[in-house]
Design an enzyme around this catalytic site. Structure first.
Site: not given
Ligand code: PA5
Length: 473
Positions: A297, A326, A440
């Site tokens: 990410e 394996h 989203k």
């Molecule tokens: O690293 C990030 O910002 C994302 O992966 C969030 O953790 C994830 O989308 C969840 O978001 P939130 O903590 O706002 O619910």
């Protein structure tokens, strides 16, 4: 849990061309050529410590008061509840899963209550209806505490879970249902903070400058860990120790910087677009998941900070030693030259299991008798490292002298720093995730939300070409 406070070690021998061969390894000269860029990357991260989205760098140092509060609340939860359930996703879930798996008994929930000394632990990081239904089959909500974790306070998955659970609590617990919920969220933004204030939930804040995937050392990870009896002070101490090792701008003195530089060269020059994190320890299995989110990410971006179009990033993936020898190793040794394998190795395991003697009539089986599983897993790791080496493949090994709160704190900090440095080298914003936002918006549009931004997205989605029957078999 007491543990030895020894440093984790990054061994990059098998990344380097003088070991694995000039065709595929990284030339030490290339690292030399990147020395200035590495120094600049380290300085950029260090000089912005605590600013913008680099608030996570301060977490090992600025949480004295919050740690005390966490320990107090954790003690109360341990005394009052049979189950502690984290409701969260992505960065709000992967860290708690990884740390619990690393530091606690591997069959925690199966242990008798007196051996656990704390509640059963669940992290619900998906909205699969069968999974939620099955959770409700095995917990008694009247004896359960729910930790709702969301930085944005608005994530559909987590807030749906909140709606389901709060409704159940109201029905089954009635008055005082709010005492079954702990909210961990931003102190100002989002819906959860408002709900928490309105209902009077116990509250923990995710500090400014700490994004989801960099939040494990904040209350996001510290509270669940403390509830499970993990020494969170030692975890922070380990992170602080790694942070000190990252003070140097010299790539040969700062392990996280070396990691970022080597992966950068591996990506750019050797087209190693995949990094397989392969722990040889079940306890570290979910550390690989946590790392995968962090690396993917943060670095997978289609624009540089200066606005130039790129498609950056290295695909992180996970394997488990020895299990995946394996399953995946054939591909790693003979498939495309597009991977770096990162082994996570344990120096001394917390258990020793001897292999019994027997089967004398079968020499190859009898040979194993009298050795230990510890020796076998170590030998298999060395064997795999050798097999990759002989196939000219790059690998590296991060050794934790033992798995304890201190070494896990170091490992978390190591990967976070390496990610921040790699973001600098790739010149991408390592702290946003615009590609996730689109999905989203599209999901809410599909559900029929009539807010203007979702209506706009729904209209945009209609422009997609009509799906064709001929492609449905
Ligand atoms: O690293 C990030 O910002 C994302 O992966 C969030 O953790 C994830 O989308 C969840 O978001 P939130 O903590 O706002 O619910």
């Amino acid at each position: 849990m007491e543990g030895k406070k020894e440093p984790i070690v990054l061994d990059v021998n098998h990344m380097m061309s003088d070991i694995v061969g000039f065709q595929y390894g990284v030339d030490a000269g290339e690292v030399e050529m990147m020395k200035d860029a590495a120094r600049a990357a380290q300085a950029a991260v260090e000089n912005n410590r605590g600013k913008g989205w680099l608030g996570w760098m301060d977490l090992p140092f600025n949480q004295t008061a919050i740690v005390e509060k966490i320990e107090k609340v954790a003690a109360d939860v341990r005394a009052r509840f049979d189950a502690f359930i984290v409701l969260g996703i992505g960065g709000s879930a992967l860290g708690p899963i990884a740390v619990q798996q690393a530091l606690n008994h591997q069959r925690w929930n199966d242990l008798p209550a007196e051996k656990r000394g704390g509640p059963k632990f669940y992290v619900e990081d998906n909205i699969d209806p069968e999974r939620m239904a099955s959770l409700l089959d095995v917990i008694d909500v009247k004896r359960s505490c729910f930790n709702i974790i969301t930085k944005s306070g608005a994530t559909a998955e987590t807030m749906s879970q909140y709606l389901i659970i709060s409704d159940l609590l109201k029905k089954e617990v009635g008055e005082g249902w709010q005492k079954h919920i702990i909210a961990t969220t931003d102190s100002e933004r989002g819906n959860l903070i408002q709900l928490a204030r309105q209902e009077g939930f116990e509250l923990f804040f995710i500090p400014d400058g700490v994004g989801g995937r960099f939040s494990e050392l904040s209350p996001v990870g510290l509270l669940p860990a403390a509830v499970c009896g993990i020494d969170i002070r030692a975890m922070l101490e380990g992170a602080a120790a790694m942070d000190r090792r990252c003070k140097s701008g010299d790539v040969w003195k700062n392990p996280a910087l070396l990691e970022a530089v080597l992966q950068y060269i591996a990506m750019e020059d050797s087209h190693a677009n995949v990094q397989v994190v392969m722990p040889y320890a079940d306890s570290l299995k979910f550390m690989a998941d946590w790392f995968c989110q962090l690396w993917a990410e943060s670095l997978g971006k289609n624009v540089t900070r200066k606005g130039m179009a790129v498609n950056n990033g290295q695909t992180p993936t996970k394997a488990l030693g020895v299990t995946d020898q394996h399953s995946q190793l054939q591909l790693y040794t003979e498939g495309p030259y597009d991977k770096v394998i990162t082994f996570l190795k344990v120096g001394t395991f917390r258990s020793e299991v001897a292999i019994a003697h027997g089967c004398e009539a079968f020499p190859d089986v009898a040979f194993l008798g009298g050795k230990s599983l510890n020796q076998l897993i170590d030998a298999e790791l060395r064997g795999t490292e050798y097999a990759l080496y002989s196939a000219g493949r790059m690998s590296q090994t991060i050794t934790l002298p033992e798995v304890n709160a201190y070494t896990i704190g170091q490992l978390l900090c190591f990967f976070e720093m390496a990610t921040a440095y790699a973001g600098e080298l790739l010149d991408v914003d390592a702290f946003n995730q615009p590609g996730v936002e689109n999905s989203k918006l599209a999901s809410y549009a599909v559900l029929g939300n009539t807010s203007p931004k979702y209506l706009r997205k729904a209209a945009e989605m209609k422009d997609r070409p009509e799906l064709l029957k001929k492609y449905l078999l």
